[in-house]
Design an enzyme around this catalytic site. Structure first.
Site, mmCIF file in Angstrom:
data_model
loop_
_atom_site.group_PDB
_atom_site.id
_atom_site.type_symbol
_atom_site.label_atom_id
_atom_site.label_comp_id
_atom_site.label_asym_id
_atom_site.label_seq_id
_atom_site.Cartn_x
_atom_site.Cartn_y
_atom_site.Cartn_z
ATOM 1 N N ARG A 160 0.838 -1.210 0.000
ATOM 2 C CA ARG A 160 0.000 0.000 0.000
ATOM 3 C C ARG A 160 0.868 1.253 0.000
ATOM 4 O O ARG A 160 0.439 2.313 -0.441
ATOM 5 C CB ARG A 160 -0.911 -0.007 1.227
ATOM 6 C CG ARG A 160 -2.125 0.850 1.058
ATOM 7 C CD ARG A 160 -2.949 0.913 2.320
ATOM 8 N NE ARG A 160 -4.363 0.830 2.044
ATOM 9 C CZ ARG A 160 -5.284 0.780 2.995
ATOM 10 N NH1 ARG A 160 -4.943 0.783 4.258
ATOM 11 N NH2 ARG A 160 -6.563 0.719 2.684
ATOM 12 N N LYS A 175 9.882 0.841 6.971
ATOM 13 C CA LYS A 175 10.220 0.330 8.310
ATOM 14 C C LYS A 175 9.040 -0.504 8.796
ATOM 15 O O LYS A 175 7.938 -0.010 8.993
ATOM 16 C CB LYS A 175 10.506 1.438 9.323
ATOM 17 C CG LYS A 175 11.151 0.802 10.565
ATOM 18 C CD LYS A 175 10.958 1.525 11.862
ATOM 19 C CE LYS A 175 9.660 1.428 12.554
ATOM 20 N NZ LYS A 175 9.318 0.101 13.148
ATOM 21 N N SER A 177 6.868 -3.155 11.315
ATOM 22 C CA SER A 177 6.543 -3.150 12.743
ATOM 23 C C SER A 177 7.455 -4.131 13.468
ATOM 24 O O SER A 177 7.779 -5.199 12.940
ATOM 25 C CB SER A 177 5.085 -3.571 12.929
ATOM 26 O OG SER A 177 4.860 -3.972 14.261
ATOM 27 N N GLU A 250 -2.387 7.381 8.532
ATOM 28 C CA GLU A 250 -3.567 6.500 8.595
ATOM 29 C C GLU A 250 -3.617 5.976 10.017
ATOM 30 O O GLU A 250 -2.869 5.061 10.356
ATOM 31 C CB GLU A 250 -3.400 5.314 7.654
ATOM 32 C CG GLU A 250 -2.982 5.640 6.244
ATOM 33 C CD GLU A 250 -4.151 6.088 5.425
ATOM 34 O OE1 GLU A 250 -5.248 5.558 5.625
ATOM 35 O OE2 GLU A 250 -3.966 6.996 4.610
ATOM 36 N N CYS A 284 -8.405 -1.291 11.695
ATOM 37 C CA CYS A 284 -8.715 0.112 11.987
ATOM 38 C C CYS A 284 -10.140 0.448 11.579
ATOM 39 O O CYS A 284 -10.723 1.379 12.099
ATOM 40 C CB CYS A 284 -7.746 1.006 11.234
ATOM 41 S SG CYS A 284 -7.785 0.736 9.469
ATOM 42 N N ASN A 285 -10.698 -0.293 10.621
ATOM 43 C CA ASN A 285 -11.998 0.120 10.086
ATOM 44 C C ASN A 285 -13.167 -0.740 10.569
ATOM 45 O O ASN A 285 -14.285 -0.552 10.139
ATOM 46 C CB ASN A 285 -11.963 0.155 8.549
ATOM 47 C CG ASN A 285 -11.801 -1.210 7.941
ATOM 48 O OD1 ASN A 285 -11.690 -2.200 8.659
ATOM 49 N ND2 ASN A 285 -11.792 -1.273 6.627
ATOM 50 N N GLU A 383 -10.452 2.784 21.201
ATOM 51 C CA GLU A 383 -10.294 1.697 20.234
ATOM 52 C C GLU A 383 -10.088 0.381 21.009
ATOM 53 O O GLU A 383 -9.193 0.289 21.845
ATOM 54 C CB GLU A 383 -9.072 2.002 19.372
ATOM 55 C CG GLU A 383 -9.056 1.275 18.065
ATOM 56 C CD GLU A 383 -7.858 1.689 17.195
ATOM 57 O OE1 GLU A 383 -6.793 2.044 17.733
ATOM 58 O OE2 GLU A 383 -8.001 1.628 15.963
HETATM 59 P P1 NAD Z 1 1.897 1.644 16.526
HETATM 60 O O1 NAD Z 1 1.609 3.082 16.347
HETATM 61 O O2 NAD Z 1 2.232 1.150 17.860
HETATM 62 O O3 NAD Z 1 3.123 1.217 15.590
HETATM 63 C C1 NAD Z 1 3.083 1.422 14.192
HETATM 64 C C2 NAD Z 1 4.477 1.697 13.687
HETATM 65 O O4 NAD Z 1 4.916 2.942 14.174
HETATM 66 C C3 NAD Z 1 5.516 0.665 14.100
HETATM 67 O O5 NAD Z 1 6.324 0.381 12.986
HETATM 68 C C4 NAD Z 1 6.288 1.393 15.174
HETATM 69 O O6 NAD Z 1 7.616 0.960 15.296
HETATM 70 C C5 NAD Z 1 6.246 2.815 14.648
HETATM 71 N N1 NAD Z 1 6.487 3.858 15.629
HETATM 72 C C6 NAD Z 1 6.134 3.884 16.929
HETATM 73 N N2 NAD Z 1 6.574 5.028 17.504
HETATM 74 C C7 NAD Z 1 7.226 5.726 16.540
HETATM 75 C C8 NAD Z 1 7.909 6.971 16.511
HETATM 76 N N3 NAD Z 1 8.035 7.738 17.592
HETATM 77 N N4 NAD Z 1 8.450 7.380 15.351
HETATM 78 C C9 NAD Z 1 8.335 6.636 14.233
HETATM 79 N N5 NAD Z 1 7.717 5.434 14.199
HETATM 80 C C10 NAD Z 1 7.158 4.991 15.341
HETATM 81 O O7 NAD Z 1 0.635 0.885 15.907
HETATM 82 P P2 NAD Z 1 0.356 -0.685 15.848
HETATM 83 O O8 NAD Z 1 0.054 -1.146 17.235
HETATM 84 O O9 NAD Z 1 1.416 -1.362 15.073
HETATM 85 O O10 NAD Z 1 -0.975 -0.737 14.955
HETATM 86 C C11 NAD Z 1 -2.253 -0.606 15.477
HETATM 87 C C12 NAD Z 1 -2.788 0.777 15.205
HETATM 88 O O11 NAD Z 1 -2.741 1.050 13.825
HETATM 89 C C13 NAD Z 1 -4.255 0.911 15.581
HETATM 90 O O12 NAD Z 1 -4.470 2.136 16.221
HETATM 91 C C14 NAD Z 1 -4.984 0.889 14.243
HETATM 92 O O13 NAD Z 1 -6.221 1.516 14.232
HETATM 93 C C15 NAD Z 1 -3.983 1.569 13.365
HETATM 94 N N6 NAD Z 1 -4.212 1.221 11.965
HETATM 95 C C16 NAD Z 1 -4.741 2.162 11.144
HETATM 96 C C17 NAD Z 1 -4.994 1.870 9.814
HETATM 97 C C18 NAD Z 1 -5.567 2.902 8.883
HETATM 98 O O14 NAD Z 1 -5.555 2.664 7.688
HETATM 99 N N7 NAD Z 1 -6.065 4.022 9.362
HETATM 100 C C19 NAD Z 1 -4.706 0.594 9.318
HETATM 101 C C20 NAD Z 1 -4.159 -0.353 10.185
HETATM 102 C C21 NAD Z 1 -3.915 -0.019 11.509
#
Ligand code: NAD
Length: 479
Positions: A160, A175, A177, A250, A284-285, A383
């Site tokens: 994506r 990068k 997860s 997102e 997320c949705n 959430e």
């Molecule tokens: P997260 O925010 O904990 O982590 C996501 C990514 O961000 C990871 O790669 C993490 O290492 C990175 N990250 C964390 N802190 C950072 C920083 N300070 N600087 C740069 N990168 C950083 O999220 P998660 O737990 O992996 O995913 C779940 C969340 O994602 C839920 O809130 C969900 O709703 C959301 N989500 C949204 C969509 C959308 O399209 N809107 C789609 C999927 C998931």
């Protein structure tokens, strides 16, 4: 199954991290080690960005149709490896294998869809005020982009970000997860088997506070495209502000589903159920709070509870036929448990489920339906990201819409009704990026997945998602 050690993919090669730190990736169903990946340093990230920067100019100069051909080679490789890739996703993320297979196949389709845009990227010719002038608006790539990924659809999210970035002439550093980095390296292994020019696509694993932050604050990155939580989104925006780098965010959702008494209640129950148990509710949705017209509450709740009761869960690889895997980690399980416990303490009624599953291994929570929820409960505001459906009774569509809009999130929403006027009113008045009418929550490749309020900035998919990866250049040509 054996676990392996992985390396970053930078400038077309798998390279060791400059630091010694690593991240262990565990299977959320068994707690077994799946693999070990680099906990990348800031200098690893700098190398990846430098590779993307030096590759970008000649990549941009390739005709878009040639860039699309490279993308199609990658999607073909993905299709040849669906089962193997799906197994990795299930092992590190915990979703059922059939969903992981769907994710991989969908990823290949997504790349092909974006490749099709190669001949359709258009500029504009604008009328000038001067007699001998033409005004051309070009759409051009931004340069080096960064994709920072969550864990819930980790393989799809690589595409994506990378497919719209690459077809429009950008290069990218992904990068992954820290929960699910291995599938992104397997994506890179397939890319390495094609003749994609070095440096166009790079993958590093690592933590948000180090690798993620280094990417977001890099002066050489022109766009950070992030999917994840609101908290991380804010930190990324802050880091990006140092260089006024664009962000595409997102973020989370708290999707309302409105069920009116005139709806086909069986269809509504099945659609709400489907959007809730998919990926163990970690989307997320997906429907996160349900507002049901009071007279329909008993029938709707019983129907949806019957589906939830029949949901089998367990280790997707060891137990054949389970319809739901575990939550991704212990923190996720704790969050779901605490939201359900506090709702019950505040007076919610458990129709089915209601607690952490009684199993020795795996982060499982029982599929749960709660009735009697009220809008002051955290479960109706935060959430959940788990297989839990909280139901609140409402007396009118106006009340349902007002409650739905009273949220810091604004990603997706839905309404179930046979009344066209009610559906039209909801489409006009729901303040969300997406509304589904009489169907489950799930976006299409050609739509536009974008959130309002704290659900994000910008969006993904379709034409509008593609244009997020481009900037304009206007040329006034006199002569
Ligand atoms: P997260 O925010 O904990 O982590 C996501 C990514 O961000 C990871 O790669 C993490 O290492 C990175 N990250 C964390 N802190 C950072 C920083 N300070 N600087 C740069 N990168 C950083 O999220 P998660 O737990 O992996 O995913 C779940 C969340 O994602 C839920 O809130 C969900 O709703 C959301 N989500 C949204 C969509 C959308 O399209 N809107 C789609 C999927 C998931």
């Amino acid at each position: 199954m054996k676990s392996e050690t992985y390396k970053n993919f930078i400038n077309g090669e798998f390279v060791r991290s400059q630091g010694n730190a690593t991240i262990e990736v565990l299977n959320p169903a068994t707690h077994e080690l799946v693999g070990v990946v680099p906990d990348s340093t800031e200098s690893d990230v700098r190398d990846a960005v430098a590779a993307a920067k030096s590759a970008q100019d000649s990549w941009e100069k390739l005709p878009a149709i040639a860039r699309a051909q490279h993308l199609r080679k990658i999607s073909a490789k993905i299709r040849e490896n669906v089962d193997r890739l799906a197994l990795t996703i299930t092992r590190e993320q915990g979703k059922v294998l059939s969903l992981a297979q769907l994710e991989v196949a969908f990823t290949a389709d997504y790349i092909d869809y974006m490749a099709e845009w190669a001949r359709r990227i258009e500029g504009e010719i604008v009328t000038s005020d001067r007699p001998s002038e033409s005004i051309f608006l070009f759409r051009k790539p931004i340069g080096v982009t960064a994709g920072i990924l969550p864990w819930n659809f980790p393989f799809f999210l690589v595409a994506r970000k990378m497919a719209p970035a690459l077809v429009t002439g950008n290069t990218i550093v992904i990068k992954s997860s820290e929960e699910t980095p291995i599938n992104a390296f397997e994506f890179a292994e397939l890319v390495a088997q094609t003749d994609l020019p070095r440096g166009v696509f790079n993958v590093v694993s690592g933590r948000g506070a180090t690798a993620g932050s280094a990417l977001s604050s890099s002066p050489d990155v022109g766009l950070v495209s992030f999917t994840g939580s609101v908290g991380a989104g804010k930190r990324i925006m802050e880091a990006a502000s140092k260089n006024l780098t664009r962000v595409n965010l997102e973020l989370g959702g708290k999707a309302p589903a409105i069920v009116l008494a005139d709806a086909n209640l069986e269809l509504a129950a099945k659609a709400v159920y489907d959007s809730r148990v998919l990926n163990t509710g970690q989307l997320c949705n997906c429907a996160e709070r349900i507002y049901v017209e009071r007279s329909a509450v008993p029938e709707f709740s019983e129907r949806v509870a019957a589906y939830m009761k029949n949901t089998t869960y367990g280790d997707p690889l060891a137990e054949k036929g389970v319809s739901m895997g575990p939550l991704v980690n212990e923190a996720g399980l704790r969050k779901v448990s605490s939201l359900v416990e506090s709702a019950i303490a505040a007076g919610a009624h458990v129709l089915t489920g209601g607690k952490k599953a009684d199993r020795a291994k795996g982060f499982h929570f029982e599929p749960t339906v709660l009735t009697g929820c009220t809008s002051d409960m955290d479960i109706m505001r935060d959430e959940i990201f788990g297989p839990v459906l909280p139901i609140q009774a409402v007396d009118s569509l106006d009340e349902a819409i007002a409650l739905a809009n009273d949220s810091e999130y604004g990603l997706t929403s839905s309404i179930f009704t046979r009344n066209l006027n009610a559906a039209l009113q909801a489409s006009r008045e729901l303040k969300f990026g997406e509304t589904y009418v009489n169907r489950e929550h799930f976006e299409a490749i050609q739509g536009f997945h974008a959130g309002r309020r704290k659900s994000g900035i910008g969006g993904a998919d379709g034409k509008h998602g593609l244009y997020e990866y481009m900037e304009t250049h206007i040329v006034y040509m006199q002569g």
